[in-house]
Design a protein around this motif. Structure first.
Motif, PDB file in Angstrom:
ATOM      1  N   GLU A 137       0.848  -1.193   0.000  1.00 46.31           N
ATOM      2  CA  GLU A 137       0.000   0.000   0.000  1.00 46.31           C
ATOM      3  C   GLU A 137       0.880   1.237   0.000  1.00 46.31           C
ATOM      4  O   GLU A 137       1.840   1.330   0.782  1.00 46.31           O
ATOM      5  CB  GLU A 137      -0.916   0.031   1.239  1.00 46.31           C
ATOM      6  N   ASN A 176      -4.559   4.955  -2.116  1.00 50.23           N
ATOM      7  CA  ASN A 176      -5.759   5.510  -1.480  1.00 50.23           C
ATOM      8  C   ASN A 176      -6.326   6.659  -2.302  1.00 50.23           C
ATOM      9  O   ASN A 176      -5.589   7.512  -2.781  1.00 50.23           O
ATOM     10  CB  ASN A 176      -5.420   6.027  -0.078  1.00 50.23           C
ATOM     11  N   GLU A 224      -7.980   2.114  -3.154  1.00 49.87           N
ATOM     12  CA  GLU A 224      -8.663   1.965  -1.865  1.00 49.87           C
ATOM     13  C   GLU A 224      -9.587   3.147  -1.621  1.00 49.87           C
ATOM     14  O   GLU A 224      -9.179   4.301  -1.703  1.00 49.87           O
ATOM     15  CB  GLU A 224      -7.626   1.859  -0.731  1.00 49.87           C
ATOM     16  N   ASP A 260     -11.891   0.257   1.966  1.00 51.18           N
ATOM     17  CA  ASP A 260     -10.950   0.513   3.060  1.00 51.18           C
ATOM     18  C   ASP A 260     -11.693   0.749   4.380  1.00 51.18           C
ATOM     19  O   ASP A 260     -12.844   1.203   4.379  1.00 51.18           O
ATOM     20  CB  ASP A 260     -10.120   1.759   2.712  1.00 51.18           C
ATOM     21  N   LYS A 283     -11.158  -4.424   3.222  1.00 54.65           N
ATOM     22  CA  LYS A 283     -10.098  -4.218   4.206  1.00 54.65           C
ATOM     23  C   LYS A 283     -10.744  -3.948   5.563  1.00 54.65           C
ATOM     24  O   LYS A 283     -11.319  -2.884   5.788  1.00 54.65           O
ATOM     25  CB  LYS A 283      -9.191  -3.057   3.801  1.00 54.65           C
TER      26      LYS A 283
HETATM   27 MG    MG Z   1      -5.784   2.468   2.787  1.00 53.83          MG
END
Ligand code: MG
Ligand code: C2E
Ligand code: MG
Ligand code: MG
Length: 288
Positions: free
Chosen positions: A59, A114, A146, A176, A197
């Motif tokens: 990530e 993200n 995400e 997320d 997630k």
């Molecule tokens: Mg994230």
């Protein structure tokens, strides 16, 4: 001497009363310059398969090293960037930089980036993502975006439209921080997620909290029946890892497996292997 004291007290007055206000006000304009001044960097945190222990991806986590204040956490500057719209420019930089970097990794490692609600609401997102993939040569299936539920639900119809376009490019979408905020089952039913997630708050006391464990078990069952793999965030202890293994969680991420770190560190520690670039060029040429 008297004059000197006056000057000193004025300075003291300024420092004590206005320093923080000034710093706050200036942070936004500092952020404007942060990109050109190379103050933004990306740290990468490993994600692994629980079953095999193999690395599945990394990530990308944004870091801002302010020249006077040192590292400022994303929780502080990203809301600021969302308020003044700078997040569009910053988000484009992160996406490009992360994809360029990941294109040099050993396949099939993915990179997860993200996205902010503001980016999702902005018209040009799918087109921009496509441009970045073309420019960096990263295969779309190696990019994961995400998004949190609150980002998606601020304009549901529009989000659905944009996420479908993104998915049509072959890119993965992860939900997320699942379990916090809205978390309605309707979101899971409506949107085309490739991964859930589970928020790290559920891992906090899972070793000795039956409720926390029951929730994890339920989310894993939900993921299984919807055919969506679940990644558990915030794994810090081997006890937590054992529970995930027993419960059949798909992937894990957390300090136990690796802290977010600059690319250099990951290369040095052997956590990431770079492609042989000549070989890569030959493959690319052969594919043309
Ligand atoms: Mg994230
Ligand atoms: P997130 O996407 O949920 O990222 C996970 C956060 O948990 C990261 O915080 C990571 O450093 C932290 N973390 C990972 N493992 C552990 C662990 O075992 N224990 C604990 N206590 N924490 C762990 P970070 O890097 O401070 O980022 C915070 C949030 O800022 C991210 O949450 C994400 O929402 C946002 N963010 C970061 N980079 C970007 C970006 O490039 N764009 C956007 N829009 N948001 C970003
Ligand atoms: Mg998260
Ligand atoms: Mg978060």
């Amino acid at each position: 001497r008297a004059k000197h004291d006056v000057v000193r007290s004025v300075c003291f007055y300024d420092a004590s009363m206005d320093e923080m206000v000034r710093a706050r006000r200036n942070l936004a304009s500092d952020l404007r310059l942060a990109i050109e001044r190379n103050e933004l960097t990306i740290y990468y945190q490993v994600q692994t398969s629980v079953h095999s222990g193999e690395i599945t991806g990394y990530e990308a986590l944004l870091r801002w090293k302010h020249p006077e204040r040192g590292f400022i956490p994303p929780s502080e500057f990203i809301p600021l960037a969302e308020e003044n719209g700078l997040i569009l420019q910053i988000g484009e930089w992160v996406l490009h930089e992360a994809c360029r970097t990941a294109a040099g990794w050993e396949p099939p490692y993915k990179v997860a980036v993200n996205l902010s609600a503001v980016q999702l609401a902005h018209g040009g997102l799918p087109g921009y993502i496509m441009q970045v993939l073309l420019a960096t040569g990263l295969q779309p299936e190696r990019l994961e975006l995400e998004l949190t539920e609150s980002a998606i639900l601020s304009d549901k119809e529009r989000s659905l439209h944009v996420l479908r376009q993104i998915k049509n490019l072959g890119i993965n979408i992860a939900l997320d921080d699942f379990g916090t905020g809205y978390s309605s089952l309707d979101t899971l039913r409506t949107f085309p997620f490739d991964k859930i997630k589970l928020d790290r708050s559920f891992m906090l006391d899972v070793e000795d909290n039956p409720q926390a464990k029951a929730i994890i078990r339920a989310v894993l069952a939900l993921g299984k029946s919807l055919n969506i793999p679940v990644l558990a965030e915030g794994i810090e202890t081997s006890d937590q890892m054992t529970i995930l293994t027993v419960e059949g969680c798909d992937e894990a991420q957390g300090y136990l497996l690796g802290r977010p770190a600059p690319l250099d560190h990951l290369l040095e520690s052997g956590q990431i292997t770079l492609l042989d670039l000549k070989n890569f060029e030959a493959l690319a040429a052969a594919g043309r």
